[in-house]
Structures are given as C-alpha cells and as structure tokens.
Design a protein around this motif. Structure first.
Motif, PDB file in Angstrom:
ATOM      1  N   THR A 159       0.806  -1.217   0.000  1.00 28.32           N
ATOM      2  CA  THR A 159       0.000   0.000   0.000  1.00 28.32           C
ATOM      3  C   THR A 159       0.841   1.270   0.000  1.00 28.32           C
ATOM      4  N   ASN A 160       2.122   1.157   0.329  1.00 36.00           N
ATOM      5  CA  ASN A 160       3.021   2.316   0.322  1.00 36.00           C
ATOM      6  C   ASN A 160       4.361   1.891  -0.268  1.00 36.00           C
ATOM      7  N   THR A 161       4.327   1.514  -1.529  1.00 37.31           N
ATOM      8  CA  THR A 161       5.548   1.061  -2.209  1.00 37.31           C
ATOM      9  C   THR A 161       6.507   2.208  -2.434  1.00 37.31           C
ATOM     10  N   GLN A 162       6.026   3.445  -2.316  1.00 35.01           N
ATOM     11  CA  GLN A 162       6.882   4.615  -2.479  1.00 35.01           C
ATOM     12  C   GLN A 162       7.994   4.675  -1.428  1.00 35.01           C
ATOM     13  N   ASP A 165       5.937   7.128  -9.735  1.00 29.06           N
ATOM     14  CA  ASP A 165       5.028   7.602  -8.692  1.00 29.06           C
ATOM     15  C   ASP A 165       3.969   6.569  -8.301  1.00 29.06           C
ATOM     16  N   MET A 166       4.241   5.294  -8.528  1.00 27.67           N
ATOM     17  CA  MET A 166       3.223   4.270  -8.327  1.00 27.67           C
ATOM     18  C   MET A 166       3.416   3.518  -7.012  1.00 27.67           C
ATOM     19  N   ASN A 167       2.297   3.044  -6.463  1.00 25.49           N
ATOM     20  CA  ASN A 167       2.266   2.005  -5.439  1.00 25.49           C
ATOM     21  C   ASN A 167       1.650   0.757  -6.057  1.00 25.49           C
ATOM     22  N   CYS A 168       1.875  -0.402  -5.452  1.00 22.89           N
ATOM     23  CA  CYS A 168       1.198  -1.613  -5.933  1.00 22.89           C
ATOM     24  C   CYS A 168      -0.313  -1.394  -5.944  1.00 22.89           C
ATOM     25  N   SER A 169      -0.808  -0.709  -4.915  1.00 23.54           N
ATOM     26  CA  SER A 169      -2.240  -0.483  -4.765  1.00 23.54           C
ATOM     27  C   SER A 169      -2.778   0.586  -5.708  1.00 23.54           C
ATOM     28  N   SER A 170      -1.907   1.192  -6.527  1.00 23.84           N
ATOM     29  CA  SER A 170      -2.394   2.150  -7.522  1.00 23.84           C
ATOM     30  C   SER A 170      -3.237   1.447  -8.586  1.00 23.84           C
ATOM     31  N   GLU A 228       7.265 -15.000  -6.651  1.00 24.73           N
ATOM     32  CA  GLU A 228       8.254 -13.934  -6.506  1.00 24.73           C
ATOM     33  C   GLU A 228       8.610 -13.329  -7.859  1.00 24.73           C
ATOM     34  N   GLU A 229       8.732 -14.171  -8.882  1.00 28.23           N
ATOM     35  CA  GLU A 229       9.077 -13.648 -10.199  1.00 28.23           C
ATOM     36  C   GLU A 229       7.947 -12.788 -10.758  1.00 28.23           C
ATOM     37  N   ARG A 230       6.723 -13.168 -10.471  1.00 23.54           N
ATOM     38  CA  ARG A 230       5.581 -12.365 -10.924  1.00 23.54           C
ATOM     39  C   ARG A 230       5.598 -10.992 -10.258  1.00 23.54           C
ATOM     40  N   ILE A 231       5.892 -10.959  -8.956  1.00 22.50           N
ATOM     41  CA  ILE A 231       6.003  -9.680  -8.243  1.00 22.50           C
ATOM     42  C   ILE A 231       7.175  -8.869  -8.796  1.00 22.50           C
ATOM     43  N   ALA A 232       8.285  -9.550  -9.078  1.00 26.94           N
ATOM     44  CA  ALA A 232       9.453  -8.868  -9.624  1.00 26.94           C
ATOM     45  C   ALA A 232       9.127  -8.187 -10.947  1.00 26.94           C
ATOM     46  N   GLY A 233       8.285  -8.823 -11.764  1.00 23.62           N
ATOM     47  CA  GLY A 233       7.894  -8.207 -13.024  1.00 23.62           C
ATOM     48  C   GLY A 233       7.148  -6.907 -12.827  1.00 23.62           C
ATOM     49  N   CYS A 234       6.341  -6.833 -11.778  1.00 25.74           N
ATOM     50  CA  CYS A 234       5.628  -5.584 -11.495  1.00 25.74           C
ATOM     51  C   CYS A 234       6.606  -4.455 -11.163  1.00 25.74           C
ATOM     52  N   PHE A 235       7.665  -4.780 -10.437  1.00 26.13           N
ATOM     53  CA  PHE A 235       8.665  -3.758 -10.125  1.00 26.13           C
ATOM     54  C   PHE A 235       9.374  -3.297 -11.397  1.00 26.13           C
ATOM     55  N   ALA A 236       9.718  -4.220 -12.278  1.00 24.10           N
ATOM     56  CA  ALA A 236      10.477  -3.862 -13.474  1.00 24.10           C
ATOM     57  C   ALA A 236       9.668  -3.046 -14.461  1.00 24.10           C
ATOM     58  N   TYR A 237       8.372  -3.304 -14.523  1.00 26.78           N
ATOM     59  CA  TYR A 237       7.532  -2.652 -15.531  1.00 26.78           C
ATOM     60  C   TYR A 237       6.575  -1.619 -14.936  1.00 26.78           C
ATOM     61  N   SER A 238       5.714  -2.047 -14.040  1.00 28.09           N
ATOM     62  CA  SER A 238       4.719  -1.111 -13.504  1.00 28.09           C
ATOM     63  C   SER A 238       5.353  -0.042 -12.626  1.00 28.09           C
ATOM     64  N   MET A 239       6.414  -0.401 -11.899  1.00 26.19           N
ATOM     65  CA  MET A 239       7.105   0.555 -11.031  1.00 26.19           C
ATOM     66  C   MET A 239       8.294   1.223 -11.736  1.00 26.19           C
ATOM     67  N   ASN A 240       8.532   0.830 -12.999  1.00 27.50           N
ATOM     68  CA  ASN A 240       9.708   1.306 -13.726  1.00 27.50           C
ATOM     69  C   ASN A 240      10.948   1.230 -12.851  1.00 27.50           C
ATOM     70  N   GLY A 241      11.101   0.099 -12.165  1.00 26.63           N
ATOM     71  CA  GLY A 241      12.184  -0.021 -11.201  1.00 26.63           C
ATOM     72  C   GLY A 241      13.002  -1.271 -11.382  1.00 26.63           C
ATOM     73  N   THR A 242      13.558  -1.714 -10.290  1.00 25.17           N
ATOM     74  CA  THR A 242      14.300  -2.971 -10.255  1.00 25.17           C
ATOM     75  C   THR A 242      13.898  -3.680  -8.964  1.00 25.17           C
ATOM     76  N   PRO A 243      13.537  -4.958  -9.036  1.00 27.86           N
ATOM     77  CA  PRO A 243      12.877  -5.602  -7.892  1.00 27.86           C
ATOM     78  C   PRO A 243      13.819  -5.917  -6.743  1.00 27.86           C
ATOM     79  N   PHE A 263      -2.578  10.669  -6.084  1.00 21.53           N
ATOM     80  CA  PHE A 263      -3.064   9.869  -7.204  1.00 21.53           C
ATOM     81  C   PHE A 263      -1.943   9.693  -8.225  1.00 21.53           C
ATOM     82  N   PRO A 264      -1.873   8.525  -8.868  1.00 22.98           N
ATOM     83  CA  PRO A 264      -0.720   8.213  -9.725  1.00 22.98           C
ATOM     84  C   PRO A 264      -0.766   8.910 -11.077  1.00 22.98           C
ATOM     85  N   ALA A 265       0.400   8.976 -11.698  1.00 22.57           N
ATOM     86  CA  ALA A 265       0.517   9.473 -13.064  1.00 22.57           C
ATOM     87  C   ALA A 265      -0.021   8.414 -14.023  1.00 22.57           C
TER      88      ALA A 265
END
Length: 337
Positions: free
Chosen positions: A74-77, A87-92, A127-142, A218-220
């Motif tokens: 809920t507060n991935t930031q 500017d995203m959280n998982c809950s976005s 874990e790999e599915r969650i990692a994909g969210c970080f790489a793409y939805s969060m534009n990050g690195t898991p 609110f997210p971009a």
C-alpha cells in the motif's frame, strides 16, 4: 458505496461449485452496482482482512511479516530510489489493498503460480511475478528473490489467498481487469475530451498525477512518473477494463463501454519510459514481443494527429540506465536436454 466493505466482510469464504447464501450476500451489492453475478462453477473467494489477521492462529512473527507486506503493497513509495523509480504504489492498480474484485485482486497469483507466462515465455513463480511488477509497472528494479521485502510481499499475497484452493480448475470470479467488448472504432479526440472531463481532476490534464504538499495522492497515467512501455496496463484492452470497472474513483461502471475504450486509447497513446526489454530499437522490441505482448499496445505506432512514433526514444525516466536484473533472465534453458 464502498465496494471493499460490501465484498470483504466475510473472511475466507471460498466456493467452487455454486454459491452459498452467505457468500452471495457479500456479492449481491456488486451485482446491484452493475457487476456481473457469479456464475455456477466459478470460484468465489472473499479474502481475509488485516483485522482478521489479528485474530488468526498464526505465529506472531509471521503476522509481523504479513503486516510488512501489506505496508509495502500500500506504500511502495517507501522503496523510491531503490526499487521504485516512478510515482506508483502496488495499490495504484490493485485497488482495495489488492482485494477488490474486477481490480486485479492479487490473491489468484498465490494459488495459480508457478505457471507459464507468455510475457517472458517461461514458468514463473510468485516472486518472479512480483518482480515483473517492479520492473515494468514501477519502472524499477525488484528486491532480490528471498529478500526480506520480497518475502513480505509474497506472504501478504498468500494471506489474502487463505482458504482458496491451489490450481483451481474453475474460472475465478472478478479476476484481472475484464474489458468490455471492443467497439468497432476508437477515438483519440473523444478519449482526450473524456479524460479532461472525468480523469484530470485526480490525474492532471498532462497525466502527471496529483501530489499535495509533496505527498503522493493519485498516480501518473503517463510520462516519467508512470509505468513504462512494458507494463501490462499500457495494453489498451487492459486499460479499458481497469477504467470501466473502477473509474472514476468511487463511480465504477459509470462510463459506457465506448467511453472506457476511448479514454484507454488516448491514455495508452501517450509517452512513458522505455520498455526495459529495449536493447537496440523499437523495431527490435516489436520483432521479439510484437506478436505477443505489444500486439495489444500502441508501442511503435505512429500517432495520428502529430506523426509521432510512440516509444521511439531512449528515455528511461527517473531510473536512468539501470537495467532491472530480472529482465531477460531465462529459465530451464536445458530442460529438453
């Protein structure tokens, strides 16, 4: 009406064939709001709440880890600059703390994985599915596999799946962002006007989202603060499903199918950070992923009104030249041998 309250009051209710009266009562309000009724044979699961966790017969340390997973979800930031670069959280995207039907509730991942995933063409675990969210939805690195943060997020997913059968052989009610039937034509201009009218109050006319006193609200929806070109929600049908079922916030199902698709078409034809699978050119990405993932996105399309070719850039957003360690990672390459 608060969907979360009406759908989550009963903890751990799971039905596989038919629906009991107790479970039906929790979903009746959804149907009254216009959502489809659960069909006979569908798996209907009401996840437990964090309040239920206090009463659960679990080891105190496990409860602490689940709470940490909830906090991260809920507060991935709080991982900004380390694992999150937008500017995203998982809950976005997964509304209602990841519990809400028709908003991609996250508990199905805990009972359907490991499984083959077309996006990276191999079998993925949770874990790999969650990692994909970080790489793409969060534009990050898991976070690393097995790390404290990854374990906590996995534990939260599994807690929400309490009581649900593993590898269910029936369809899951409310899973994903089910899209309405696609209209014959989509309008960029109508989508823009509808976005300004219905969405800009929270997400700004330029799609940059909303901050108040430096705090994320609110997210971009596009741009450097949003998800990158590899995120699932950049696919037009996925965005249309999310919008139709969940937006404007507090007014789900208030937009027509045509309106939801037009807004999605407009939003997904705006720029955002580059797909992390990019190595040489847009055409290289399309050669690899055009027949699968990007056949549903606008990646590489030429925009009608200005001739701009989407994603033809080397902008990685706040992340810069950091390459997510999980992108391009193979699995079982010697399995046939």
């Amino acid at each position: 009406m608060n969907i979360q309250k009406t759908t989550l009051a009963v903890a751990s209710a799971t039905l596989a064939a038919g629906i009991s009266m107790a479970a039906w009562a929790e979903y009746e309000t959804l149907v009254e709001m216009g959502y489809p009724a659960p069909q006979e044979g569908e798996l209907v699961h009401v996840p437990p709440t964090m309040a239920d966790l206090e009463e659960a017969d679990l080891h105190p340390e496990l409860k602490q880890v689940i709470r940490r997973g909830y906090d991260l979800f809920t507060n991935t930031q709080q991982l900004r600059g380390e694992n999150v670069f937008n500017d995203m959280n998982c809950s976005s995207c997964h509304l209602g703390e990841g519990r809400q039907p028709f908003s991609a509730p996250i508990w199905p991942a805990a009972v359907t994985l490991p499984n083959f995933r077309g996006k990276n063409q191999h079998v993925n675990n949770l874990e790999e599915r969650i990692a994909g969210c970080f790489a793409y939805s969060m534009n990050g690195t898991p976070p690393a596999y097995g790390s404290d943060d990854m374990l906590a997020l996995s534990a939260y997913h599994r807690w929400l799946a309490t009581g649900a059968p593993v590898y269910p052989d029936q369809p899951i009610y409310g899973r994903g962002f089910p899209a309405p039937e696609r209209p014959e034509t989509l309008s960029y201009e109508n989508g823009e006007a509808l976005f300004v009218e219905n969405c800009a109050i929270c997400h700004s006319e330029d799609g940059s989202g909303l901050y108040e006193d430096g705090e994320y609200v609110f997210p971009a929806t596009w741009g450097d603060g949003s998800n990158n070109w590899g995120a699932g929600i950049v696919r037009t049908h996925t965005a249309a499903g999310f919008i139709k079922n969940n937006m404007p916030l507090g007014q789900p199902l208030s937009l027509s199918d045509q309106q939801a698709w037009d807004i999605a078409y407009y939003m997904t034809r705006q720029e955002r950070p580059q797909d992390p699978r990019f190595t040489e050119s847009v055409d290289q990405v399309l050669e690899q992923f055009g027949p699968t993932f990007h056949k549903h996105s606008s990646y590489g399309d030429v925009r009608e009104h200005d001739g701009h070719r989407l994603a033809d850039h080397a902008n990685w957003g706040e992340k810069g030249d950091i390459v997510p360690w999980n992108v391009g990672q193979g699995r079982f390459e010697n399995l046939e041998d």
